[in-house]
Scaffold this motif. Structure first.
Motif, short mmCIF file in Angstrom:
data_model
loop_
_atom_site.label_atom_id
_atom_site.label_comp_id
_atom_site.label_asym_id
_atom_site.label_seq_id
_atom_site.Cartn_x
_atom_site.Cartn_y
_atom_site.Cartn_z
N ASP A 223 46.20 35.95 35.15
CA ASP A 223 45.16 34.86 35.48
C ASP A 223 43.97 35.35 36.17
OD1 ASP A 223 46.65 33.16 33.86
OD2 ASP A 223 47.24 31.67 35.71
N GLU A 224 44.02 35.98 37.28
CA GLU A 224 43.12 36.46 38.06
C GLU A 224 42.07 37.66 37.35
OE1 GLU A 224 40.73 37.34 41.51
OE2 GLU A 224 41.90 35.64 40.96
N CYS A 228 38.21 36.83 35.70
CA CYS A 228 37.41 37.81 36.52
C CYS A 228 36.45 38.34 35.13
CB CYS A 228 37.86 39.03 37.26
SG CYS A 228 38.42 38.33 38.82
N LEU A 229 37.31 38.99 34.44
CA LEU A 229 36.55 39.51 33.11
C LEU A 229 35.75 38.47 32.10
CD1 LEU A 229 39.78 41.55 31.51
CD2 LEU A 229 37.67 42.55 32.78
N LYS A 230 36.21 37.08 32.16
CA LYS A 230 35.52 36.19 31.48
C LYS A 230 34.29 35.87 32.03
CE LYS A 230 37.41 31.93 31.09
NZ LYS A 230 38.15 30.91 30.76
N ASN A 231 34.45 35.81 33.42
CA ASN A 231 33.19 35.45 34.32
C ASN A 231 32.20 36.49 34.98
OD1 ASN A 231 33.67 32.58 34.24
ND2 ASN A 231 35.44 32.93 35.48
N ARG A 232 32.73 37.77 34.43
CA ARG A 232 31.99 39.09 34.78
C ARG A 232 31.99 39.25 36.29
NH1 ARG A 232 27.12 39.61 30.49
NH2 ARG A 232 28.29 39.32 28.50
N LYS A 233 33.26 39.01 36.84
CA LYS A 233 33.32 39.19 38.30
C LYS A 233 34.08 40.47 38.49
CE LYS A 233 32.88 34.10 39.64
NZ LYS A 233 33.68 33.34 40.18
N HIS A 234 33.96 41.13 39.93
CA HIS A 234 34.67 42.07 40.36
C HIS A 234 36.12 41.69 40.55
CE1 HIS A 234 35.84 45.78 42.09
NE2 HIS A 234 36.33 45.45 43.45
N ASN A 236 39.57 41.84 42.28
CA ASN A 236 39.87 42.26 43.62
C ASN A 236 41.23 41.90 44.14
OD1 ASN A 236 39.53 43.39 46.24
ND2 ASN A 236 38.71 41.27 46.96
N LEU A 237 42.40 42.16 43.39
CA LEU A 237 43.53 42.23 43.65
C LEU A 237 44.18 43.03 44.77
CD1 LEU A 237 45.01 41.92 39.81
CD2 LEU A 237 44.78 40.24 41.46
#
Length: 540
Positions: A223-224, A228-234, A236-237
């Motif tokens: 999910d994380e 992040c890919l969908k919202n173009r975020k870094h 950070n797991l």
């Protein structure tokens, strides 16, 4: 000191960790768990807690889990992996023992989802592993150098009349479709798109690298990454400190070392004290072999005789060309849920007030039920225990589970409160020696499986997670494999406690087991309301 042991077990169940550093007691706990009552109890017993923690640290000979260097992706296997592989290859009683998780999306971008799966699998070596028999030993081989997206199947299911039934059908098919342990990978994903706003994703993983403690890792990490890919975020797991094959190396070191001898001697002595098998009155004759079926202990006996005692090379010569004709016994499944908050609060208050773990309450009542049904004093029950104690394994996917059998002698003149504390202390002692594989316990205990009963209890505290089911009715399903004669799986959520009771249909009528369950609930509520009563009065 037994009371302090019990209190520490109670704290552990609440995920409250105690550490002693230079004579100082350090506490870490999840948010809102550390109540004033618990803090007061810790302060009152501070000196004893420090003494016990220092004592445990000085006597603990367990090797530490350590990082190991890459060996071209070839690593040792755990004892449970060896048993799983042997059953898969050589016995027809083997059944798919998968975990299958369902996640429902209102919308899904398949291209991004495939990327998310690739990145998720890249984090966990075991998800691309398979098993090979090399130089007289079974090894696990990871494919990190040739990483590929896990097996992904996309189903377009338009015009489905009943989405829920169709989803359940796919779930059971995934659950019962085995992996090829000799080729891998041991993880696959099915996306069922029913319409534009209803996409069910099924994550299926082989049990040789999976237990229920890994569920939240699979769901939350995918999910994380996807979000992040969908919202173009870094992305950070948390870092994965140890892979599952490093746990395999640790288990091998433990069993060969000084601490392995301590565990071996403990279980040899404990199992030798078992005096009688728990026999229940059954509706049908107790004879599996004539019915061409196999229960858990039959499977253990078959496994030990064919796979454990011979050397690795001899296994092939010994079993070549022979396959067991047994299948697991067919069973029925009852489901019921405690969702009444007054009942749940009552159980939790009783647990806190008496420093007794919730599991000890459920286990003690299980003992009392089968004492009443069998009219036997000594009752032996199988318990599922987690081996995932080291916080460094929190982000690791793997099979961190063992089965131990514990016993209780029931004295009907004894007050229940004394009985449940005795049950808890005995379980704690067994739990402290849980790292010895149960197959080895039986292998080294002169066919001890003949002394065991076929009763099993499993409990999992899911903390703050919410249960999605809120049905207090007793529901029945057909078709569950009855590995034990009677087994109960208990999941405690923040808002509910769920029970799944599986039984052998070759031994019991549905109505008989329904009566077992009603009697279990009756005893449970009686002991919580009248803990000072004698067991004799409780069972009347």
């Amino acid at each position: 000191m037994n009371e302090i042991n019990g209190f520490i077990h109670f704290l552990t169940e609440k995920k409250i960790e105690l550490q002693c550093s230079e004579g100082q007691l350090k506490i870490s706990a999840p948010k809102n768990v550390l109540t004033n009552e618990i803090i007061s109890e810790i302060q009152k017993n501070k000196a004893k807690l420090i003494e016990l923690l220092v004592s445990i640290e000085s006597k603990d000979h367990r090797p530490l889990i350590q990082k190991i260097e890459k060996q071209e992706g070839i690593y040792k296997t755990t004892y449970s992996q060896k048993a799983q592989w042997a059953k898969y290859n050589f016995s027809s009683f083997w059944i798919a023992e998968n975990g299958c998780l369902i996640k429902i999306f209102k919308e899904i971008n398949l291209d991004l989802f495939k990327q998310a799966l690739w990145l998720f699998v890249f984090r966990h070596d075991c998800l691309t592993s398979h098993y090979e028999f090399t130089d007289g030993d079974l090894v696990q081989v990871t494919q990190a150098q040739n990483l590929r997206t896990p097996a992904l199947r996309v189903l377009k299911l338009s015009n489905v009349a009943d989405i829920s039934s169709s989803s359940k059908e796919i779930y059971h098919k995934e659950l019962n479709t085995s992996f090829d342990l000799n080729k891998g990978p041991l993880f696959r994903v099915t996306v069922a798109s029913f319409n534009e706003e209803n996409h069910h994703v099924f994550y299926t993983i082989d049990s040789s690298i999976y237990d229920r403690m890994s569920e939240h890792i699979i769901i939350s990490e995918i999910d994380e990454i996807y979000e992040c890919l969908k919202n173009r975020k870094h992305i950070n797991l948390p870092e994965i400190n140890f892979q599952y094959h490093e746990f395999s190396e640790w288990e091998d070191t433990l069993l060969k070392g000084k601490y392995g001898n301590i565990l071996r001697n403990y279980w040899k002595k404990y199992v030798s004290s078992f005096r009688e098998v728990t026999y229940l009155p059954t509706d049908f004759p107790y004879d599996y072999r004539k019915s061409n079926s196999m229960n858990y202990l039959d499977a253990f006996e078959f496994e030990i005789k064919n796979f454990c005692k011979p050397t690795a090379i001899e296994k092939f010569e010994y079993i070549s060309g022979t396959r067991s004709s047994f299948k697991f016994v067919s069973g029925g499944l009852f489901k019921f849920t405690f969702s009444d908050q007054n009942i749940i609060l009552q159980l939790r208050d009783f647990s806190k007030e008496n420093a007794i773990s919730m599991y000890s309450i459920f286990l003690s009542v299980f003992y009392l039920l089968f004492h009443k049904l069998s009219n036997q004093k000594e009752i032996v029950i199988g318990n599922c225990v987690s081996l995932k104690d080291d916080p460094k394994l929190n982000q690791t996917i793997g099979f961190f589970t063992n089965i131990i059998f514990t016993k209780a002698e029931v004295d009907e003149k004894e007050e229940y409160l004394y009985f449940v504390k005795r049950v808890m202390n005995d379980f704690i002692n067994c739990y402290e020696h849980k790292n010895y594989p149960w197959e080895k316990v039986l292998e080294e205990s002169n066919n001890a499986y003949h002394k065991l009963s076929l009763l099993f209890l499993d409990y999992l505290n899911l903390g703050e997670r919410e249960s999605e089911e809120d049905n207090g009715r007793l529901e029945h399903e057909e078709g569950a494999p009855a590995i034990f004669d009677n087994s109960c799986f208990i999941h405690e959520y923040r808002n509910a406690i769920q029970f799944q009771w599986i039984y052998s249909k070759q031994l019991f009528h549905e109505e008989t087991v329904k009566n077992f369950i009603e009697e279990y609930k009756k005893i449970l509520f009686t002991v919580v309301n009248n803990p000072q009563s004698t067991i004799k009065n409780i069972l009347q």
